[in-house]
Write a protein that holds these residues in place. Sequence first.
Motif, PDB file in Angstrom:
ATOM      1  N   THR A  84     -45.879  65.338  -7.131  1.00  0.00           N
ATOM      2  CA  THR A  84     -45.432  66.557  -7.818  1.00  0.00           C
ATOM      3  C   THR A  84     -46.514  67.043  -8.779  1.00  0.00           C
ATOM      4  O   THR A  84     -46.814  68.241  -8.863  1.00  0.00           O
ATOM      5  N   THR A  85     -47.115  66.094  -9.508  1.00  0.00           N
ATOM      6  CA  THR A  85     -48.138  66.458 -10.497  1.00  0.00           C
ATOM      7  C   THR A  85     -49.377  67.025  -9.802  1.00  0.00           C
ATOM      8  O   THR A  85     -49.981  67.994 -10.258  1.00  0.00           O
ATOM      9  N   MET A  86     -49.724  66.418  -8.671  1.00  0.00           N
ATOM     10  CA  MET A  86     -50.889  66.904  -7.913  1.00  0.00           C
ATOM     11  C   MET A  86     -50.661  68.372  -7.492  1.00  0.00           C
ATOM     12  O   MET A  86     -51.561  69.197  -7.608  1.00  0.00           O
ATOM     13  N   LYS A  87     -49.454  68.666  -7.055  1.00  0.00           N
ATOM     14  CA  LYS A  87     -49.178  70.033  -6.562  1.00  0.00           C
ATOM     15  C   LYS A  87     -49.128  71.062  -7.688  1.00  0.00           C
ATOM     16  O   LYS A  87     -49.511  72.212  -7.505  1.00  0.00           O
ATOM     17  N   ASN A  88     -48.626  70.656  -8.840  1.00  0.00           N
ATOM     18  CA  ASN A  88     -48.324  71.655  -9.876  1.00  0.00           C
ATOM     19  C   ASN A  88     -49.224  71.632 -11.108  1.00  0.00           C
ATOM     20  O   ASN A  88     -49.292  72.622 -11.826  1.00  0.00           O
ATOM     21  N   ALA A  89     -49.852  70.516 -11.396  1.00  0.00           N
ATOM     22  CA  ALA A  89     -50.641  70.441 -12.645  1.00  0.00           C
ATOM     23  C   ALA A  89     -52.130  70.631 -12.407  1.00  0.00           C
ATOM     24  O   ALA A  89     -52.886  70.859 -13.350  1.00  0.00           O
ATOM     25  N   GLU A 112     -56.525  75.159  -8.513  1.00  0.00           N
ATOM     26  CA  GLU A 112     -57.418  75.231  -7.347  1.00  0.00           C
ATOM     27  C   GLU A 112     -58.861  74.845  -7.679  1.00  0.00           C
ATOM     28  O   GLU A 112     -59.558  74.204  -6.890  1.00  0.00           O
ATOM     29  N   ASP A 113     -59.315  75.217  -8.895  1.00  0.00           N
ATOM     30  CA  ASP A 113     -60.721  74.954  -9.263  1.00  0.00           C
ATOM     31  C   ASP A 113     -60.941  73.541  -9.814  1.00  0.00           C
ATOM     32  O   ASP A 113     -62.056  73.205 -10.221  1.00  0.00           O
ATOM     33  N   GLY A 114     -59.888  72.716  -9.855  1.00  0.00           N
ATOM     34  CA  GLY A 114     -60.045  71.340 -10.354  1.00  0.00           C
ATOM     35  C   GLY A 114     -59.770  71.200 -11.839  1.00  0.00           C
ATOM     36  O   GLY A 114     -59.829  70.090 -12.383  1.00  0.00           O
ATOM     37  N   SER A 115     -59.466  72.309 -12.519  1.00  0.00           N
ATOM     38  CA  SER A 115     -59.040  72.177 -13.918  1.00  0.00           C
ATOM     39  C   SER A 115     -57.556  71.786 -13.918  1.00  0.00           C
ATOM     40  O   SER A 115     -56.857  71.953 -12.920  1.00  0.00           O
ATOM     41  N   VAL A 116     -57.127  71.267 -15.074  1.00  0.00           N
ATOM     42  CA  VAL A 116     -55.808  70.642 -15.126  1.00  0.00           C
ATOM     43  C   VAL A 116     -54.962  71.262 -16.231  1.00  0.00           C
ATOM     44  O   VAL A 116     -55.459  71.532 -17.325  1.00  0.00           O
ATOM     45  N   GLY A 127     -57.166  65.848 -21.067  1.00  0.00           N
ATOM     46  CA  GLY A 127     -56.294  66.014 -19.904  1.00  0.00           C
ATOM     47  C   GLY A 127     -57.071  65.870 -18.605  1.00  0.00           C
ATOM     48  O   GLY A 127     -56.606  65.259 -17.633  1.00  0.00           O
ATOM     49  N   GLN A 128     -58.290  66.438 -18.595  1.00  0.00           N
ATOM     50  CA  GLN A 128     -59.134  66.276 -17.393  1.00  0.00           C
ATOM     51  C   GLN A 128     -59.405  64.792 -17.165  1.00  0.00           C
ATOM     52  O   GLN A 128     -59.351  64.308 -16.039  1.00  0.00           O
ATOM     53  N   SER A 129     -59.691  64.079 -18.261  1.00  0.00           N
ATOM     54  CA  SER A 129     -60.034  62.654 -18.092  1.00  0.00           C
ATOM     55  C   SER A 129     -58.820  61.845 -17.627  1.00  0.00           C
ATOM     56  O   SER A 129     -58.942  60.973 -16.768  1.00  0.00           O
ATOM     57  N   TRP A 130     -57.626  62.169 -18.167  1.00  0.00           N
ATOM     58  CA  TRP A 130     -56.418  61.466 -17.670  1.00  0.00           C
ATOM     59  C   TRP A 130     -56.220  61.761 -16.180  1.00  0.00           C
ATOM     60  O   TRP A 130     -55.788  60.900 -15.409  1.00  0.00           O
ATOM     61  N   GLY A 131     -56.527  62.988 -15.776  1.00  0.00           N
ATOM     62  CA  GLY A 131     -56.350  63.370 -14.365  1.00  0.00           C
ATOM     63  C   GLY A 131     -57.305  62.616 -13.447  1.00  0.00           C
ATOM     64  O   GLY A 131     -56.901  62.091 -12.406  1.00  0.00           O
ATOM     65  N   ILE A 132     -58.596  62.559 -13.827  1.00  0.00           N
ATOM     66  CA  ILE A 132     -59.577  61.838 -12.981  1.00  0.00           C
ATOM     67  C   ILE A 132     -59.126  60.388 -12.820  1.00  0.00           C
ATOM     68  O   ILE A 132     -59.059  59.840 -11.712  1.00  0.00           O
ATOM     69  N   ASP A 161     -58.998  62.456  -3.393  1.00  0.00           N
ATOM     70  CA  ASP A 161     -59.596  63.797  -3.340  1.00  0.00           C
ATOM     71  C   ASP A 161     -59.288  64.570  -4.628  1.00  0.00           C
ATOM     72  O   ASP A 161     -60.133  65.306  -5.146  1.00  0.00           O
ATOM     73  N   THR A 162     -58.070  64.394  -5.133  1.00  0.00           N
ATOM     74  CA  THR A 162     -57.683  65.107  -6.358  1.00  0.00           C
ATOM     75  C   THR A 162     -58.484  64.585  -7.545  1.00  0.00           C
ATOM     76  O   THR A 162     -58.961  65.354  -8.388  1.00  0.00           O
ATOM     77  N   SER A 163     -58.657  63.276  -7.604  1.00  0.00           N
ATOM     78  CA  SER A 163     -59.457  62.690  -8.691  1.00  0.00           C
ATOM     79  C   SER A 163     -60.874  63.271  -8.647  1.00  0.00           C
ATOM     80  O   SER A 163     -61.433  63.681  -9.680  1.00  0.00           O
ATOM     81  N   GLU A 164     -61.439  63.349  -7.449  1.00  0.00           N
ATOM     82  CA  GLU A 164     -62.812  63.879  -7.323  1.00  0.00           C
ATOM     83  C   GLU A 164     -62.881  65.367  -7.685  1.00  0.00           C
ATOM     84  O   GLU A 164     -63.845  65.827  -8.293  1.00  0.00           O
ATOM     85  N   LYS A 165     -61.839  66.090  -7.282  1.00  0.00           N
ATOM     86  CA  LYS A 165     -61.821  67.538  -7.565  1.00  0.00           C
ATOM     87  C   LYS A 165     -61.821  67.772  -9.089  1.00  0.00           C
ATOM     88  O   LYS A 165     -62.543  68.630  -9.611  1.00  0.00           O
ATOM     89  N   ILE A 166     -61.028  66.984  -9.798  1.00  0.00           N
ATOM     90  CA  ILE A 166     -60.976  67.122 -11.266  1.00  0.00           C
ATOM     91  C   ILE A 166     -62.309  66.670 -11.871  1.00  0.00           C
ATOM     92  O   ILE A 166     -62.837  67.285 -12.805  1.00  0.00           O
ATOM     93  N   ALA A 167     -62.869  65.599 -11.311  1.00  0.00           N
ATOM     94  CA  ALA A 167     -64.160  65.091 -11.807  1.00  0.00           C
ATOM     95  C   ALA A 167     -65.255  66.142 -11.633  1.00  0.00           C
ATOM     96  O   ALA A 167     -66.081  66.355 -12.532  1.00  0.00           O
TER      97      ALA A 167
END
Length: 376
Positions: free
Chosen positions: A190-195, A198-202, A233-238, A255-261
Amino acid sequence: MDAVSILKKIDKKLMASIRRNKGAIPAVTLNGHYDNRADSNKEFGVDDGLCWWTNGFWGGIANLMYFWTGNPVYMDVVKEDEELLDRCYTPSLFPGLHHDTGFMWLPLSVARYMQDKNEESKNRGLMAATVLAGRFNPEGFIRAWNDNNGNKRLGWSIIDSMMNISLLYWATAVTADPRFAKIATIHASTTMKNAVREDGSVRHITEYDPQTGKYVCEHGGQGYAEGSAWTRGQSWGIYGFLNAYKHTGKKEFLDTSEKIAEFAISHIPGSYHIPVDYLQPEEPAIEDSTAAAITASALIDLAKETGKKKYMEVAVRLLEVLDEDRSDYSADTDGILLKCTGSYHGTWDREIGFVYADYYYIEALLKLENKCLMIW
Ligand code: GLY
């Protein structure tokens, strides 16, 4: 970088701080002295700061250092803190608990259990996991916080939760009960889809309708504004999506971790001094060293998982800059990392010291030496 010589300085400093702060659970450093922020939980109507989300990190530092040095002074700190935090489960303090039971008991009791197999520590971890699982809304997300001055926040979920869910994966591993891990994975999806944009920001805070689970809106939270990119928040996401990948093997989480990174790396300033928000105005140039330390720790793991050298290079540079410009190793003062900020619009918590910043700094340095207790 010479992580061992930095860790030796930290060891010496911590020994002096432990002597000066017996029986305390430090949360912040103000003017070179630890403070436990005993008033920090008043917003939940609980006149006691014991349930504050960072209260597992002092014992967490002690667990990391015990794992590295074997010095029993550190284990005494862990045991003292565990006994102090047991009071969070009394009827008067229980309303102060929230989804951060992962941040509180993973570094403290689960990390101890990994080292000495103490049964009570295991049970403390399981109590914390039970509270966290109890916050799951069957529409697909974990509720973050409690009522705040009439705002029920029933549908609020925050990116930080991605770190807490490691506690649920641990609970399934030790009990063989799949419910905990299933909750964790549903919440992560759910978090991946909504938080994650598209550009990897969170987004920091994602609000859902608590009856239907439908996405309602985002809130700016501790970052600069709605639509911005709070660096912690970006760091918690990665870190959190990488952990979810390690626990489940689901490639979309990696893939989501890398996108945020990638978003974070492309916004790190040339100075490597990390702002509170990657999209904040140039002035005032408020920094947050916690985001630097957490990002470094997460990128070390991401480099190992993906084999991509660039993640390790960024991690090492972040740590070098923290060591050179943003640290205090003097045994006469408490707290290691300087210029840590709780939230962009906060007042008391701007560019001070935070115990969890020191935790992730030590964790990252130990990872460089392959001597780290891996708890997340
Ligand atoms: N988990 C709250 C924070 O990162 O400030």
